[in-house]
Design a protein around this motif. Structure first.
Motif, PDB file in Angstrom:
ATOM      1  N   SER A  54       2.153   5.175   0.449  1.00 49.61           N
ATOM      2  CA  SER A  54       2.004   6.129   1.548  1.00 49.61           C
ATOM      3  C   SER A  54       1.119   7.294   1.106  1.00 49.61           C
ATOM      4  O   SER A  54       1.121   7.698  -0.062  1.00 49.61           O
ATOM      5  CB  SER A  54       3.366   6.641   1.997  1.00 49.61           C
ATOM      6  OG  SER A  54       4.039   7.273   0.912  1.00 49.61           O
ATOM      7  N   ARG A  89       7.565  13.924   3.905  1.00 46.36           N
ATOM      8  CA  ARG A  89       7.294  12.492   4.123  1.00 46.36           C
ATOM      9  C   ARG A  89       7.380  11.696   2.824  1.00 46.36           C
ATOM     10  O   ARG A  89       7.246  10.475   2.835  1.00 46.36           O
ATOM     11  CB  ARG A  89       5.896  12.302   4.727  1.00 46.36           C
ATOM     12  CG  ARG A  89       5.607  13.144   5.953  1.00 46.36           C
ATOM     13  CD  ARG A  89       6.515  12.809   7.122  1.00 46.36           C
ATOM     14  NE  ARG A  89       5.982  13.304   8.374  1.00 46.36           N
ATOM     15  CZ  ARG A  89       6.229  14.510   8.873  1.00 46.36           C
ATOM     16  NH1 ARG A  89       7.004  15.359   8.200  1.00 46.36           N
ATOM     17  NH2 ARG A  89       5.711  14.881  10.035  1.00 46.36           N
ATOM     18  N   GLY A 103      -1.433   1.021   4.730  1.00 50.08           N
ATOM     19  CA  GLY A 103      -0.133   1.643   4.519  1.00 50.08           C
ATOM     20  C   GLY A 103       0.125   2.781   5.489  1.00 50.08           C
ATOM     21  O   GLY A 103      -0.605   3.000   6.449  1.00 50.08           O
ATOM     22  N   ARG A 104       1.196   3.540   5.203  1.00 46.15           N
ATOM     23  CA  ARG A 104       1.536   4.684   6.045  1.00 46.15           C
ATOM     24  C   ARG A 104       0.697   5.885   5.643  1.00 46.15           C
ATOM     25  O   ARG A 104       0.619   6.229   4.465  1.00 46.15           O
ATOM     26  CB  ARG A 104       3.031   5.007   5.886  1.00 46.15           C
ATOM     27  CG  ARG A 104       3.514   6.192   6.724  1.00 46.15           C
ATOM     28  CD  ARG A 104       5.036   6.255   6.747  1.00 46.15           C
ATOM     29  NE  ARG A 104       5.582   6.363   5.408  1.00 46.15           N
ATOM     30  CZ  ARG A 104       5.774   7.519   4.770  1.00 46.15           C
ATOM     31  NH1 ARG A 104       5.430   8.662   5.353  1.00 46.15           N
ATOM     32  NH2 ARG A 104       6.304   7.528   3.558  1.00 46.15           N
ATOM     33  N   ALA A 105       0.076   6.509   6.619  1.00 44.86           N
ATOM     34  CA  ALA A 105      -0.778   7.664   6.346  1.00 44.86           C
ATOM     35  C   ALA A 105      -0.656   8.663   7.492  1.00 44.86           C
ATOM     36  O   ALA A 105      -0.452   8.280   8.648  1.00 44.86           O
ATOM     37  CB  ALA A 105      -2.235   7.242   6.164  1.00 44.86           C
ATOM     38  N   GLU A 106      -0.793   9.948   7.157  1.00 46.27           N
ATOM     39  CA  GLU A 106      -0.649  11.020   8.137  1.00 46.27           C
ATOM     40  C   GLU A 106      -1.554  12.167   7.732  1.00 46.27           C
ATOM     41  O   GLU A 106      -1.787  12.396   6.538  1.00 46.27           O
ATOM     42  CB  GLU A 106       0.807  11.468   8.195  1.00 46.27           C
ATOM     43  CG  GLU A 106       1.118  12.454   9.300  1.00 46.27           C
ATOM     44  CD  GLU A 106       2.609  12.703   9.441  1.00 46.27           C
ATOM     45  OE1 GLU A 106       2.996  13.645  10.160  1.00 46.27           O
ATOM     46  OE2 GLU A 106       3.397  11.948   8.817  1.00 46.27           O
ATOM     47  N   TYR A 147      -6.355   2.149   7.182  1.00 49.58           N
ATOM     48  CA  TYR A 147      -5.514   2.106   5.984  1.00 49.58           C
ATOM     49  C   TYR A 147      -4.288   1.236   6.252  1.00 49.58           C
ATOM     50  O   TYR A 147      -3.561   1.475   7.231  1.00 49.58           O
ATOM     51  CB  TYR A 147      -5.088   3.519   5.593  1.00 49.58           C
ATOM     52  CG  TYR A 147      -4.328   3.575   4.292  1.00 49.58           C
ATOM     53  CD1 TYR A 147      -4.966   3.263   3.085  1.00 49.58           C
ATOM     54  CD2 TYR A 147      -2.980   3.908   4.265  1.00 49.58           C
ATOM     55  CE1 TYR A 147      -4.270   3.288   1.887  1.00 49.58           C
ATOM     56  CE2 TYR A 147      -2.275   3.940   3.071  1.00 49.58           C
ATOM     57  CZ  TYR A 147      -2.925   3.624   1.885  1.00 49.58           C
ATOM     58  OH  TYR A 147      -2.227   3.653   0.688  1.00 49.58           O
ATOM     59  N   PRO A 182       5.221  11.271   0.217  1.00 44.90           N
ATOM     60  CA  PRO A 182       4.080  10.379  -0.019  1.00 44.90           C
ATOM     61  C   PRO A 182       3.895  10.092  -1.506  1.00 44.90           C
ATOM     62  O   PRO A 182       4.303  10.891  -2.365  1.00 44.90           O
ATOM     63  CB  PRO A 182       2.905  11.193   0.523  1.00 44.90           C
ATOM     64  CG  PRO A 182       3.299  12.616   0.255  1.00 44.90           C
ATOM     65  CD  PRO A 182       4.796  12.663   0.479  1.00 44.90           C
ATOM     66  N   TRP A 236       0.833  -1.195   0.000  1.00 42.12           N
ATOM     67  CA  TRP A 236       0.000   0.000   0.000  1.00 42.12           C
ATOM     68  C   TRP A 236       0.872   1.250   0.000  1.00 42.12           C
ATOM     69  O   TRP A 236       1.780   1.383   0.826  1.00 42.12           O
ATOM     70  CB  TRP A 236      -0.926   0.013   1.215  1.00 42.12           C
ATOM     71  CG  TRP A 236      -2.037  -0.984   1.091  1.00 42.12           C
ATOM     72  CD1 TRP A 236      -2.008  -2.295   1.470  1.00 42.12           C
ATOM     73  CD2 TRP A 236      -3.328  -0.750   0.526  1.00 42.12           C
ATOM     74  NE1 TRP A 236      -3.208  -2.912   1.171  1.00 42.12           N
ATOM     75  CE2 TRP A 236      -4.041  -1.972   0.599  1.00 42.12           C
ATOM     76  CE3 TRP A 236      -3.958   0.361  -0.025  1.00 42.12           C
ATOM     77  CZ2 TRP A 236      -5.347  -2.117   0.139  1.00 42.12           C
ATOM     78  CZ3 TRP A 236      -5.263   0.234  -0.483  1.00 42.12           C
ATOM     79  CH2 TRP A 236      -5.940  -0.983  -0.406  1.00 42.12           C
ATOM     80  N   LEU A 286      -4.516   8.068  13.178  1.00 46.85           N
ATOM     81  CA  LEU A 286      -3.424   8.543  12.336  1.00 46.85           C
ATOM     82  C   LEU A 286      -2.733   9.739  12.982  1.00 46.85           C
ATOM     83  O   LEU A 286      -3.376  10.548  13.665  1.00 46.85           O
ATOM     84  CB  LEU A 286      -3.954   8.945  10.954  1.00 46.85           C
ATOM     85  CG  LEU A 286      -4.626   7.871  10.101  1.00 46.85           C
ATOM     86  CD1 LEU A 286      -5.008   8.438   8.738  1.00 46.85           C
ATOM     87  CD2 LEU A 286      -3.737   6.658   9.940  1.00 46.85           C
ATOM     88  N   CYS A 331      -0.518  11.244   2.395  1.00 48.15           N
ATOM     89  CA  CYS A 331      -0.638  12.363   3.314  1.00 48.15           C
ATOM     90  C   CYS A 331      -1.964  13.063   3.049  1.00 48.15           C
ATOM     91  O   CYS A 331      -2.298  13.365   1.896  1.00 48.15           O
ATOM     92  CB  CYS A 331       0.516  13.357   3.149  1.00 48.15           C
ATOM     93  SG  CYS A 331       2.072  12.775   3.851  1.00 48.15           S
ATOM     94  N   ARG A 356      -8.702   3.800   1.925  1.00 52.38           N
ATOM     95  CA  ARG A 356      -8.336   2.511   1.320  1.00 52.38           C
ATOM     96  C   ARG A 356      -9.017   2.339  -0.037  1.00 52.38           C
ATOM     97  O   ARG A 356      -8.389   1.938  -1.024  1.00 52.38           O
ATOM     98  CB  ARG A 356      -8.743   1.401   2.284  1.00 52.38           C
ATOM     99  CG  ARG A 356      -8.406   0.005   1.814  1.00 52.38           C
ATOM    100  CD  ARG A 356      -8.846  -1.017   2.847  1.00 52.38           C
ATOM    101  NE  ARG A 356      -8.334  -2.336   2.541  1.00 52.38           N
ATOM    102  CZ  ARG A 356      -7.847  -3.183   3.449  1.00 52.38           C
ATOM    103  NH1 ARG A 356      -7.779  -2.818   4.711  1.00 52.38           N
ATOM    104  NH2 ARG A 356      -7.409  -4.376   3.094  1.00 52.38           N
TER     105      ARG A 356
END
Length: 397
Positions: free
Chosen positions: A49, A137, A77-80, A75, A139, A47, A106, A51, A157
């Motif tokens: 990333s 980051r 994956g990485r998310a912020e 989600y 993304p 997945w 998050l 932002c 997602r």
């Protein structure tokens, strides 16, 4: 004999209106259908990333209903989340931090961009600041979403899977707006209906099509395409920023998809006609590129397409002209029939469909008012920050 010529002329006008509705029904991308939902989705092995950038100005009233839904995204994956507080005076930034501490989820960063320089709208200046924070980051995707938008837990997602599965650089959903007050029920479904008529969703997603639009409340944007298209700098003057963003992406060779949302909702209330009037009039004349000739054409077109049919029914009945009344009734029926799917999407009673001419007349007045405000030097506004037309001094009203 004196009445024959006017009735005959009006019959021809009514026939033209009927012909216009037949064309809209069959040849305008089936805009009236509401089955354009998220495209084919394929979950990636890894997945990417993401932002999330949220421009916010004086949003204390809606943040408790919207921000927790972003923080709670399921989600893989990485998310912020980056919330950009654009000079709020109601404690928006402080509330955002408190909600993050209370709900978790998050990671949240709250930033402040300072005053926008000349040539920038406040919202896009806030978006620019958020994207700048997000770039650290690195993304693969940016989700641009408004502070009043509540997302289902799997929203991010689903958006990412749709973008990857369809090869789209932009996947945007038209959030379901609130329809609780009397005026919201009358005006809001028509707002989305008119938007789809101007920008048929099927045309937007078609490869090679020049039609471009997005819905600013929910835009998933490939970060690489944002850089290639120069977003948001390339559209910094735009009042209707979502449409400008989609055009910039298509102009850079990207692909765009737009459709109706199932589980992305706006929580912002518009309880009074005045609130809805401001929502529409703030950007209506900008949509016409501040062109008086386009304004005249739009007014004439709205009158011909939406107002002539009911007037023809009444006029034909009063004058004893069955052809005029019949042509008007048929055009009115086609009009109402195309509006029914949108009313069903918004779970509204179908008896509102024949009232569409009255709602269209309200939109006509809002458009004219938008032009009047522009001529008085009052530009579009975002959350109380007003942007005057080029050459005028911004008014911090």
């Amino acid at each position: 004999m004196g009445q024959t010529a006017p009735v005959s002329a009006f019959l021809w006008i009514t026939v033209v209106s009927l012909a216009a509705w037949c064309w809209l029904l069959l040849c305008q991308g089936f805009f009236w259908r509401t089955d354009v939902r998220l495209p084919r989705r394929r979950e990636p092995e890894v997945w990417p990333s993401v932002c999330v950038v949220v421009p916010a100005r004086d949003e204390v009233a809606v943040l408790p209903a919207s921000l927790p839904s972003l923080l709670a995204q399921d989600y893989p994956g990485r998310a912020e989340v980056f919330l950009v507080d654009d000079g709020s005076t109601d404690g928006t930034g402080e509330l955002a931090r408190a909600l993050s501490g209370r709900h978790g989820g998050l990671p949240l960063t709250v930033g402040s961009p300072g005053e926008p320089p000349a040539g920038w709208t406040g919202k896009l200046w806030a978006v620019r600041h958020g994207i700048a924070l997000a770039r650290a980051r690195e993304p693969e995707y940016l989700l641009l979403t408004d502070a009043d938008i509540a997302h289902a837990p799997d929203s991010l997602r689903e958006l990412v899977a749709a973008a990857g599965g369809g090869g789209f650089d932009v996947v945007s959903q038209m959030a379901r707006l609130r329809v609780e007050s009397r005026w919201e029920r009358l005006v809001v479904p028509a707002f989305v209906y008119f938007f789809a008529q101007l920008y048929p969703f099927r045309w937007i997603g078609r490869e090679g099509s020049r039609t471009a639009a997005a819905a600013g409340g929910c835009v998933l944007l490939r970060a690489g395409m944002a850089e290639k298209a120069g977003i948001p700098d390339a559209i910094r003057h735009a009042v209707i920023d979502d449409v400008a963003l989609a055009r910039a992406v298509k102009g850079a060779g990207g692909r765009v998809w737009l459709g109706l949302a199932d589980r992305v909702d706006s929580v912002r209330p518009y309880p009074r006609l005045h609130d809805l009037w401001r929502m529409v009039s703030r950007s209506a004349y900008a949509q016409l590129r501040h062109n008086p000739l386009l304004l005249l054409g739009t007014v004439a077109g709205l009158a011909l397409v939406y107002l002539v049919p009911p007037v023809a029914v009444v006029t034909g009945a009063a004058a004893g002209s069955a052809p005029v009344a019949a042509a008007g009734a048929l055009a009115w029926a086609v009009m109402a029939g195309t509006y029914v799917p949108m009313l069903r999407y918004y779970r509204q009673p179908l008896w509102l469909a024949p009232l569409l001419p009255g709602t269209a007349f309200l939109y006509l007045l809002m458009t004219v008012d938008s032009a009047v405000q522009h001529c008085r030097g009052r530009g579009a506004a975002w959350k109380g920050r007003t942007y005057a037309r080029p050459g005028a001094v911004p008014d911090e009203g």
